[in-house]
Design an enzyme around this catalytic site. Structure first.
Site, PDB file in Angstrom:
ATOM      1  N   ALA A 113       0.808  -1.230  -0.136  1.00 54.72           N
ATOM      2  CA  ALA A 113      -0.004  -0.044   0.003  1.00 54.72           C
ATOM      3  C   ALA A 113       1.014   0.939  -0.071  1.00 54.72           C
ATOM      4  CB  ALA A 113      -0.945   0.045   1.140  1.00 54.72           C
ATOM      5  N   ALA A 114       0.622   2.278  -0.943  1.00 58.99           N
ATOM      6  CA  ALA A 114       1.260   3.597  -0.949  1.00 58.99           C
ATOM      7  C   ALA A 114       0.468   4.720  -0.958  1.00 58.99           C
ATOM      8  CB  ALA A 114       2.084   3.470  -2.357  1.00 58.99           C
ATOM      9  N   SER A 115       0.729   5.933  -1.072  1.00 58.40           N
ATOM     10  CA  SER A 115      -0.059   6.898  -0.884  1.00 58.40           C
ATOM     11  C   SER A 115      -0.850   7.173  -2.069  1.00 58.40           C
ATOM     12  CB  SER A 115       0.982   8.201  -0.697  1.00 58.40           C
ATOM     13  OG  SER A 115       1.891   8.473  -2.026  1.00 58.40           O
ATOM     14  N   LEU A 116      -0.437   6.706  -3.212  1.00 62.26           N
ATOM     15  CA  LEU A 116      -1.439   6.714  -4.406  1.00 62.26           C
ATOM     16  C   LEU A 116      -2.275   5.556  -4.827  1.00 62.26           C
ATOM     17  CD1 LEU A 116       0.973   9.022  -6.467  1.00 62.26           C
ATOM     18  CD2 LEU A 116      -0.606   9.687  -4.975  1.00 62.26           C
ATOM     19  N   GLN A 118      -2.487   0.847  -4.254  1.00 62.47           N
ATOM     20  CA  GLN A 118      -1.941  -0.410  -3.683  1.00 62.47           C
ATOM     21  C   GLN A 118      -2.161  -1.475  -4.594  1.00 62.47           C
ATOM     22  OE1 GLN A 118      -5.126   0.337  -0.600  1.00 62.47           O
ATOM     23  NE2 GLN A 118      -5.883  -1.657  -1.207  1.00 62.47           N
ATOM     24  N   VAL A 119      -1.548  -2.572  -4.431  1.00 59.96           N
ATOM     25  CA  VAL A 119      -1.270  -3.688  -5.042  1.00 59.96           C
ATOM     26  C   VAL A 119      -2.072  -4.797  -4.508  1.00 59.96           C
ATOM     27  CG1 VAL A 119       0.446  -5.053  -6.253  1.00 59.96           C
ATOM     28  CG2 VAL A 119       0.794  -2.662  -5.930  1.00 59.96           C
ATOM     29  N   LYS A 133      -2.073  -3.200  -9.966  1.00 72.07           N
ATOM     30  CA  LYS A 133      -2.042  -2.052  -9.088  1.00 72.07           C
ATOM     31  C   LYS A 133      -3.176  -1.114  -9.128  1.00 72.07           C
ATOM     32  CE  LYS A 133       1.631   1.747  -8.508  1.00 72.07           C
ATOM     33  NZ  LYS A 133       2.805   2.055  -8.899  1.00 72.07           N
ATOM     34  N   ASP A 268      13.397   5.528  -7.979  1.00 71.67           N
ATOM     35  CA  ASP A 268      12.736   5.176  -6.357  1.00 71.67           C
ATOM     36  C   ASP A 268      13.100   3.798  -6.365  1.00 71.67           C
ATOM     37  OD1 ASP A 268      11.278   5.632  -4.313  1.00 71.67           O
ATOM     38  OD2 ASP A 268       9.462   5.027  -4.964  1.00 71.67           O
TER      39      ASP A 268
END
Length: 553
Positions: A113-116, A118-119, A133, A268
């Site tokens: 899970a990320a800020s923009l 999730q997978v 994603k 990144d």
């Protein structure tokens, strides 16, 4: 939060006239820590762009105080996942089919899970294992609002002279906005992945996931699922028997090749995006954030490295300026003296990286950056972040890792290829510059002759004398040009003796020597001719005087 930060900084600035400098420094560090803590808590509560901003800023260890970095680094792994019902609705609205029609299986628990986004792990109807994603529902609206808030923040921060002088806030904002907008387009990320596949196809130590375009939109990205563990899961790597030194070498080679050879790099490479499979193969994922290096930028990076190596402060300033590392209205003389003092600390032909990576020296380096007119231009921020992250991963894998020894062959090859490709063009360019500098002198001389011929002076030159003057000037100009070209050839051959093919140095050296000797010989011949003419004139004068004397007798 923004207005509170602005007020706190304004009030601190007003106190500097009434309290001792040491106490002011203590209060400043305490304020930085307090604001960073407040920012982190607010970001966790609000989500959206503010988390991404905090993650982005926390990577700038080279320009921000330690008090801010330590607190904001907590945002790297603090994002909560979205409820699956919202994810299901997003996937079905994008793919125009139900999840059960598109996928045989679809895990309700995200694997990341990320800020923009999730997978989720899933299985296609064809049996292929995939990673899906999905962009967080409503994140676009939140980001648009957050960008408007950031614009207000930029305007307020620009009123703080210290901050505005240190960095171009408008450029930082535009860079951040451009990066986020690219990350909001998953189709662009898919194309980036395919470009990396082609770029790394010759290597057997890395894999990049394939893209399933039939199940991909700008908000949903379906890609090949790659098994693996994070590259910093050292216990699992040791259990698999993976050679960590070899793994570190492969990782660095991959990124050096991306940066110096291809000019297209993963921006990144944190441990969650660099996985390792059981056989030691690196699996690179998440290509939303990438960077490109222009040819002219690479040339200036080489020029900067050479200037540092030669301890040439003026050359380093020129390269830094072309790379836009220097702020406007910089005092070049002061910077030159400071760089000269810094270069004096470099001993020999090698660099001890521990000098800039140990705790105390990192603080000294940050203080030096604050005291100098440096700024990070938009096109180098992510490059520095990527290199720093990769270097940290390599040291984690092998604390005795030879970074210089691994990178050196790639750097030398790039420098050599650049030199081979540009040596003759540089030689021609130097010749053109010399002509541009010398020919105006001839033009001014002819203009002066024309003015004398126009009657502004009471001296009238004959056309034959004018032609003789011009011919003489042209011959002198030709001699000067030939002598300088010969000297440049000779010096170039000497400087490049160990850098390029010896045949090139031999040819340039011999050419320069022949040109200079020919000019010396021509000058000697002309001197002999003038001497002979003078002697003939003296003999003729003596003969005439003797003849006149005899006639008088």
């Amino acid at each position: 939060m923004i207005f509170k930060f602005a007020w706190d900084l304004w009030w601190l600035d007003k106190q500097k006239h009434f309290i001792p400098s040491r106490r002011l420094e203590t209060k400043t560090k305490a304020l930085y820590r307090k604001q960073a803590t407040y920012f982190t808590k607010t970001a966790m509560d609000m989500g959206g762009l503010i988390i991404k901003l905090g993650q982005h800023v926390s990577a700038q260890v080279d320009i921000l105080p330690k008090e801010i970095i330590d607190e904001l680094s907590k945002l790297q792994d603090s994002v909560d996942s979205v409820d699956f019902s919202e994810i299901q609705q997003k996937v079905e609205s994008e793919l125009k089919v139900s999840i059960s029609e598109a996928f045989a299986e679809f895990s309700t628990t995200p694997i990341a899970a990320a800020s923009l986004g999730q997978v989720h792990r899933a299985t296609l109807r064809t049996g292929e294992e995939v990673a899906v994603k999905v962009m967080r529902p409503g994140v676009e609206d939140i980001i648009n609002i957050d960008f408007k808030s950031l614009q207000v923040a930029v305007r307020l921060l620009k009123r703080q002279t210290k901050i505005a002088d240190f960095m171009d806030l408008d450029a930082v904002y535009e860079e951040f906005r451009e990066t986020i907008m690219e990350e909001l387009d998953y189709q662009k990320e898919g194309h980036n992945a395919e470009e990396f596949q082609l770029q790394l196809i010759h290597r057997d130590d890395i894999v990049v996931p394939g893209i399933h375009w039939s199940y991909t939109t700008s908000k949903v990205l379906t890609m090949e699922f790659l098994e693996g563990v994070k590259i910093n899961d050292f216990a699992k790597l040791d259990a698999w028997g993976v050679d960590r030194t070899k793994l570190a070498k492969s990782l660095l080679e991959i990124f050096i090749e991306q940066i110096l050879v291809d000019g297209f790099f993963h921006a990144d490479p944190h441990p969650g995006n660099v996985l390792v499979q059981s056989d030691g193969t690196i699996a690179l994922i998440d290509f939303g954030m990438v960077g490109r290096i222009a040819v002219d930028m690479k040339a200036q990076m080489v020029a900067l490295a050479m200037a540092v190596y030669l301890k040439d402060a003026h050359g380093a300033i020129d390269a830094l300026n072309r790379l836009r590392f220097l702020r406007r209205n910089v005092d070049l003389e002061v910077l030159s003296r400071n760089l000269t003092s810094l270069f004096e600390q470099i001993n020999g032909d090698t660099f001890d990286l521990s000098f800039v990576t140990s705790g105390d020296n990192v603080e000294e380096l940050r203080d030096f950056l604050y005291s100098q007119p440096f700024q990070l231009p938009a096109n180098t921020t992510f490059l520095g972040k990527a290199l720093g992250t990769v270097y940290g991963l390599c040291l984690g894998l092998d604390p005795e890792f030879d970074l210089i020894g691994t990178a050196k062959p790639y750097v030398e090859e790039v420098v050599r290829s650049d030199l081979r490709g540009s040596v003759f063009s540089n030689f021609v360019d130097e010749g053109k510059n010399l002509l541009k500098g010398i020919l105006p002198t001839t033009k001014k001389f002819i203009s002066a002759v024309d003015k004398m011929d126009s009657g502004n002076l009471r001296v009238k030159l004959s056309s034959s004398f004018e032609k003789k003057l011009i011919d003489t000037q042209n011959k002198n100009t030709e001699r000067i040009i030939a002598t300088i070209i010969g000297a440049v050839s000779l010096l170039t051959a000497a400087n490049m003796w160990n850098d390029v093919n010896p045949i090139v140095s031999y040819v340039l050296g011999a050419l320069g020597l022949v040109i200079m000797l020919s000019q010396l010989k021509t000058r000697g011949n002309r001197r002999e001719v003038r001497h002979a003419r003078q002697m003939r004139a003296m003999r003729e004068q003596s003969r005439l005087e003797k003849s006149k004397f005899n006639s008088h007798e």
